[in-house]
Every structure is written in structure tokens, then in C-alpha cells.
Write a protein that holds these residues in place. Structure first.
Motif, PDB file in Angstrom:
ATOM      1  N   LEU A  92      32.495  61.658  95.936  1.00  0.00           N
ATOM      2  CA  LEU A  92      31.820  62.441  94.898  1.00  0.00           C
ATOM      3  C   LEU A  92      32.498  63.791  94.702  1.00  0.00           C
ATOM      4  O   LEU A  92      32.730  64.223  93.564  1.00  0.00           O
ATOM      5  N   ILE A  93      32.833  64.456  95.800  1.00  0.00           N
ATOM      6  CA  ILE A  93      33.510  65.753  95.712  1.00  0.00           C
ATOM      7  C   ILE A  93      34.853  65.601  94.995  1.00  0.00           C
ATOM      8  O   ILE A  93      35.206  66.403  94.126  1.00  0.00           O
ATOM      9  N   ARG A  94      35.581  64.540  95.335  1.00  0.00           N
ATOM     10  CA  ARG A  94      36.893  64.347  94.701  1.00  0.00           C
ATOM     11  C   ARG A  94      36.751  64.116  93.197  1.00  0.00           C
ATOM     12  O   ARG A  94      37.521  64.658  92.397  1.00  0.00           O
ATOM     13  N   GLN A  95      35.781  63.329  92.808  1.00  0.00           N
ATOM     14  CA  GLN A  95      35.556  63.103  91.376  1.00  0.00           C
ATOM     15  C   GLN A  95      35.278  64.423  90.657  1.00  0.00           C
ATOM     16  O   GLN A  95      35.791  64.668  89.559  1.00  0.00           O
ATOM     17  N   ARG A  96      34.476  65.259  91.277  1.00  0.00           N
ATOM     18  CA  ARG A  96      34.132  66.533  90.644  1.00  0.00           C
ATOM     19  C   ARG A  96      35.316  67.485  90.616  1.00  0.00           C
ATOM     20  O   ARG A  96      35.532  68.198  89.630  1.00  0.00           O
ATOM     21  N   VAL A  97      36.084  67.516  91.693  1.00  0.00           N
ATOM     22  CA  VAL A  97      37.281  68.362  91.725  1.00  0.00           C
ATOM     23  C   VAL A  97      38.240  67.942  90.616  1.00  0.00           C
ATOM     24  O   VAL A  97      38.780  68.788  89.876  1.00  0.00           O
ATOM     25  N   ILE A  98      38.467  66.640  90.471  1.00  0.00           N
ATOM     26  CA  ILE A  98      39.381  66.137  89.447  1.00  0.00           C
ATOM     27  C   ILE A  98      38.887  66.527  88.050  1.00  0.00           C
ATOM     28  O   ILE A  98      39.659  66.986  87.203  1.00  0.00           O
ATOM     29  N   ALA A  99      37.581  66.371  87.821  1.00  0.00           N
ATOM     30  CA  ALA A  99      37.031  66.719  86.509  1.00  0.00           C
ATOM     31  C   ALA A  99      37.189  68.207  86.212  1.00  0.00           C
ATOM     32  O   ALA A  99      37.533  68.588  85.078  1.00  0.00           O
ATOM     33  N   LEU A 138      40.223  69.947  97.280  1.00  0.00           N
ATOM     34  CA  LEU A 138      40.689  70.776  96.169  1.00  0.00           C
ATOM     35  C   LEU A 138      42.204  70.946  96.209  1.00  0.00           C
ATOM     36  O   LEU A 138      42.890  70.762  95.188  1.00  0.00           O
ATOM     37  N   TRP A 139      42.743  71.270  97.382  1.00  0.00           N
ATOM     38  CA  TRP A 139      44.180  71.515  97.462  1.00  0.00           C
ATOM     39  C   TRP A 139      44.991  70.225  97.346  1.00  0.00           C
ATOM     40  O   TRP A 139      46.112  70.230  96.805  1.00  0.00           O
ATOM     41  N   GLU A 140      44.439  69.117  97.795  1.00  0.00           N
ATOM     42  CA  GLU A 140      45.127  67.842  97.574  1.00  0.00           C
ATOM     43  C   GLU A 140      45.276  67.575  96.081  1.00  0.00           C
ATOM     44  O   GLU A 140      46.359  67.163  95.619  1.00  0.00           O
ATOM     45  N   GLU A 141      44.228  67.825  95.327  1.00  0.00           N
ATOM     46  CA  GLU A 141      44.267  67.544  93.892  1.00  0.00           C
ATOM     47  C   GLU A 141      45.056  68.601  93.112  1.00  0.00           C
ATOM     48  O   GLU A 141      45.673  68.295  92.091  1.00  0.00           O
ATOM     49  N   ILE A 142      45.043  69.852  93.583  1.00  0.00           N
ATOM     50  CA  ILE A 142      45.879  70.885  92.950  1.00  0.00           C
ATOM     51  C   ILE A 142      47.350  70.483  93.037  1.00  0.00           C
ATOM     52  O   ILE A 142      48.099  70.551  92.053  1.00  0.00           O
ATOM     53  N   LEU A 143      47.774  70.074  94.222  1.00  0.00           N
ATOM     54  CA  LEU A 143      49.177  69.710  94.407  1.00  0.00           C
ATOM     55  C   LEU A 143      49.548  68.466  93.605  1.00  0.00           C
ATOM     56  O   LEU A 143      50.718  68.287  93.249  1.00  0.00           O
ATOM     57  N   ASN A 144      48.565  67.627  93.308  1.00  0.00           N
ATOM     58  CA  ASN A 144      48.845  66.415  92.535  1.00  0.00           C
ATOM     59  C   ASN A 144      49.187  66.717  91.075  1.00  0.00           C
ATOM     60  O   ASN A 144      49.860  65.909  90.418  1.00  0.00           O
ATOM     61  N   ARG A 145      48.729  67.848  90.562  1.00  0.00           N
ATOM     62  CA  ARG A 145      48.862  68.069  89.106  1.00  0.00           C
ATOM     63  C   ARG A 145      49.494  69.396  88.718  1.00  0.00           C
ATOM     64  O   ARG A 145      49.904  69.548  87.570  1.00  0.00           O
ATOM     65  N   PHE A 146      49.590  70.370  89.640  1.00  0.00           N
ATOM     66  CA  PHE A 146      50.140  71.667  89.244  1.00  0.00           C
ATOM     67  C   PHE A 146      51.339  72.061  90.101  1.00  0.00           C
ATOM     68  O   PHE A 146      51.321  71.902  91.320  1.00  0.00           O
ATOM     69  N   GLU A 147      52.345  72.584  89.430  1.00  0.00           N
ATOM     70  CA  GLU A 147      53.497  73.136  90.144  1.00  0.00           C
ATOM     71  C   GLU A 147      53.088  74.400  90.883  1.00  0.00           C
ATOM     72  O   GLU A 147      53.510  74.654  92.008  1.00  0.00           O
TER      73      GLU A 147
END
Length: 420
Positions: free
Chosen positions: A129-136, A380-389
Motif C-alpha cells: 500500500l505504501i509503495r502504491q501511494r509513493v508511486i502515485a 520512497l528512496w527506492e522509487e525516487i531512484l527508479n524515476r529521477f536522476e
């Protein structure tokens, strides 16, 4: 409430030029201007257990070294949490009871009732659930345009998490951080936008909303949100009959779930920009994220202090502390204790033993939601690194006027997308 702009104009003197007698680290402007580091360096060097006989918050002892803080925090019999865990006593008679400001056995009973909401078994269910919200949240952010990271990310993510932990109406979730800000604001310290004259009215709104939820949960089968757990536990089910006690514990859980994570989310972005070699290290090796999360929490120290009261005459660091004296554990200083933490003033995401910090406290009052906070930051940081330089900080942050919450109101950033 103190005016934020005016507080930034207050001159904070060089701590090394001040006499130790009357040395006062409780002034909120020291923290808002991010000048507290040298104040505590002075105390750690010259007076690790220091007595301030007179201040706006009264007389108090400052405990600034790591091991002394652990000693106080681990000894609840000699150093009591009653009646408050903050350095200043309330200016009015309104001091709602909460289990963090209680001693056993009441503390243990109430904490145990709420604990299952953040137990390891629950965390595994919350992760998706947290990951879904972070991604959104991340996918909704503007790219290449300056915006306030605190507002768009830090507050939004923690607010959604709070709504889940309380099973609070999602469309009304922004009431939760507002009530947290109301609770941590006084006439001397606080955040912009909180009307002190209307403070009691806000608390009444909070009580009314949660009382309605409480009765609803009590009539339903038990679940694992905070309200349901408290409403169904035989030891706490009657708490709703004491609105002030109910409010106190709700505020504790809201503040605990809000401020720690919110300000670590903001702080992490700022620190990685301040130490660009660490940002490069992170991008080269994302497996460092869990360790970096602990280092962020150490370096930020979201809550600057906790206060205790001596229940008997005692001695600490060679100083004689009398029964009834206020004793303040400055976590923000213990986390920079050079005798325990090597290169303590540096932000090192691969620091050995990074979890060896005092931000979560010790003993019976150790933060019960620490794993939830760490999990949110990790995802949060896993998903930041997935999409932002890079999340680029493009200006200095604006900080909360407080000697308790080390927080941010504004962190201007620009997002740089990863190249295809």
C-alpha cells in the motif's frame, strides 16, 4: 504565536562567546536558524551535564552526551516522564495526559494496546500500500519546475500513512497534520498558520471527530487501526469517557507518526544535496538505501529532545541533580557526540552501525513506530531512484520555529528525470 519572520531576525550569538552560567539552549530561534550545532558542541566539550537556572521555560538540566542520554532514558524510575516530555511546561492549564508522559503501569498498558497497529506482521501488509501511494505521489509531481518538496511529498505521504494507521476518512486526512501542528505550537514556538486563540477550538474538533470514530469502531469487529485497538482493549476501552485523555493519546500518536517521518523525508533530500558525493554513492549502489535511512534519521534527529523529572536526588556526569529538577535529553546533541560516533558531523550513507543513534530514544519509551518510519523512507528512496536522476535543492530550506520539532516548512526543489 511567535512571528516566524521576526524570529529569523533575532540575533543568535556565537555560543563560544557566552559564559556557561546562564547558557540557554532552549531558545527556538537557535534551531530555526540551524545554529544549534555549535551550541551543543560547546556543552559537550565544556559542560556535558549543564544546569540553566533561568530561562523562558524555567530551570533545567541539559544532557548532551550519548551515553548520558541513554542512561537517563533507560532509567524511568529515577527520571520520570510525568507530567510532560517537552522542555517547557504549558502556559495554560491544558496538559492532556498521554502514555508517553506516563510511567508504568499505566504507560505499559496503554502502549501495549496501541502497539499491534505497527507490529512487524502489519508492516508486511502495509508495504504494498505504501509503495502504491509513493508511486502515485511521485508520478504526479511536476518535472523541471520548482516546487515545495515539503508540501507535495513529505506532508502528503505521511498524511496518507496516518490516515491508514487510524483508518481515518481519507478525504479528510489533511486534518491530521494540522492537528499535529496545533499540538506542537505554543505561544513561544510553533508553525505558521496555527491561530493560538483558536487552539482549543481545534482540539475540540479533534476530540469530536475521533469520538465519533471510536464509537463506530467499538460497534464493529476488531481491526488493527489505532482506534479499533484502543476501543476493543479491556484496559483502554473506557478512554473515550475521558475526552482529555483521549485527546492526549491521539495527539501523541498523530505527532509520533507525522513529525518524525515528514521531516526525515525532507531532510534526506537536503542532506544528499549538501553532500553530493553521497548522492553519487547512492545512485551507484541503491542497496545502501536501508543504511542511508538510518543515517538520515540520525542526521536529522526529527525531535530535538525529550524531558524527564528527577524522582530523587541523584548524580549524573559528576553533577548533583535534585529531586524535582527538569532533565532534558538533547537527542540532537547525542547524535553528534564525537566520542561515540566517528565523523559525527558528516552525512555518510554507508556509515557502519548507522542504526546506533538516539533519535528513537531508549528504554520503555522507545519510539514504537520506528519501523513504519524507516519503511516509508526506504520505499520512497527506492522509487525516487527508479524515476529521477536527481532531486535538486534550489534554495535553502525554511525551518519550523521550535526547540522540539526539528522540521521544515519549505524545501524548494527541481526534479530531473532519468534519461531514457
Amino acid at each position: 504565536m511567535a512571528d516566524t519572520a521576526q524570529s529569523m531576525d533575532v540575533e543568535v550569538p556565537d555560543p563560544w562567546s557566552l559564559p556557561l552560567e546562564g547558557f540557554d539552549v532552549s531558545k527556538a530561534e537557535i534551531f530555526q536558524q540551524n545554529k544549534h550545532g555549535e551550541y551543543f558542541r560547546r556543552l559537550r566539550k565544556d559542560a556535558p551535564v549543564h544546569y540553566c537556572p533561568e530561562s523562558a521555560v524555567g530551570a533545567y538540566w541539559s544532557v548532551t552526551k550519548y551515553h548520558d542520554i541513554v542512561a537517563v532514558d533507560s532509567n524511568h524510575k529515577t527520571f520520570s516522564s510525568v507530567p510532560s516530555i517537552v522542555i517547557g511546561d504549558p502556559s495554560d492549564d491544558f496538559q492532556p495526559p498521554m502514555f508517553i508522559a506516563m510511567d508504568p503501569p499505566i504507560h505499559d498498558v496503554q502502549r501495549k494496546a496501541a502497539q499491534p497497529a505497527v507490529a512487524p506482521t502489519q508492516l508486511s501488509e502495509l508495504e504494498d500500500l505504501i509503495r502504491q501511494r509513493v508511486i502515485a505521489i511521485l508520478d504526479s509531481l511536476p518535472v523541471g519546475v520548482e516546487f515545495n518538496w515539503v508540501e507535495k511529498v513529505s506532508i502528503e505521504l505521511t498524511t496518507q500513512m496516518l490516515a491508514t494507521l487510524f483508518d481515518f476518512p481519507f478525504e479528510q486526512r489533511h486534518k491530521l497534520p494540522f492537528w499535529s501542528d496545533v499540538a506542537t505550537t505554543t505561544d513561544a514556538v510553533g508553525v505558521a498558520g496555527v491561530d493560538m486563540e483558536a487552539r482549543m477550538g481545534h482540539f475540540e474538533d479533534c476530540i469530536a471527530a475521533f469520538t465519533e470514530l471510536w464509537h463506530k469502531r467499538a460497534a464493529e469487529p476488531p481491526k488493527f487501526d489505532f482506534i479499533s485497538l484502543l476501543a476493543h482493549n479491556p484496559e483502554t476501552k473506557n478512554m473515550v469517557d475521558n475526552p482529555v485523555e483521549l485527546l492526549g493519546n491521539l495527539i501523541l500518536l498523530i505527532v509520533g507518526g507525522n513529525d518524525t517521518t515528514r521531516n526525515s523525508i525532507s531532510g534526506g533530500v537536503y542532506f544528499l544535496n549538501k553532500f553530493p558525493e553521497q548522492y553519487a554513492k547512492l545512485k551507484a549502489d541503491p542497496s545502501l538505501i536501508p543504511n542511508m535511512v538510518s543515517e538520515i534519521i540520525r542526521y536529522q534527529t526529527p525531535l530535538a529532545h525529550m524531558r524527564r523529572v528527577a524522582t530523587e536526588d541523584t548524580e549524573l556526569g559528576g553533577q548533583k541533580i535534585k529531586k524535582g529538577d527538569k532533565v532534558v535529553m538533547w537527542y540532537v546533541s547525542g547524535n553528534r557526540d564525537e566520542d561515540v560516533i566517528e565523523r559525527a558531523d558528516e552525512f555518510l550513507i554507508d556509515r557502519p552501525n548507522a542504526r546506533r543513534h538516539v533519535s528513537f530514544g531508549f528504554g520503555i519509551h522507545r519510539c514504537m513506530g520506528n519501523r513504519v518510519a524507516e519503511m516509508q523512507l526506504r520505499i520512497l528512496w527506492e522509487e525516487i531512484l527508479n524515476r529521477f536522476e536527481k532531486v535538486e535543492v534550489v534554495g535553502e530550506p525554511e525551518r519550523v520555529l521550535s526547540n522540539f520539532v526539528l522540521g521544515y516548512t519549505n524545501l524548494p526543489v527541481v526534479l530531473h528525470p532519468k534519461s531514457a
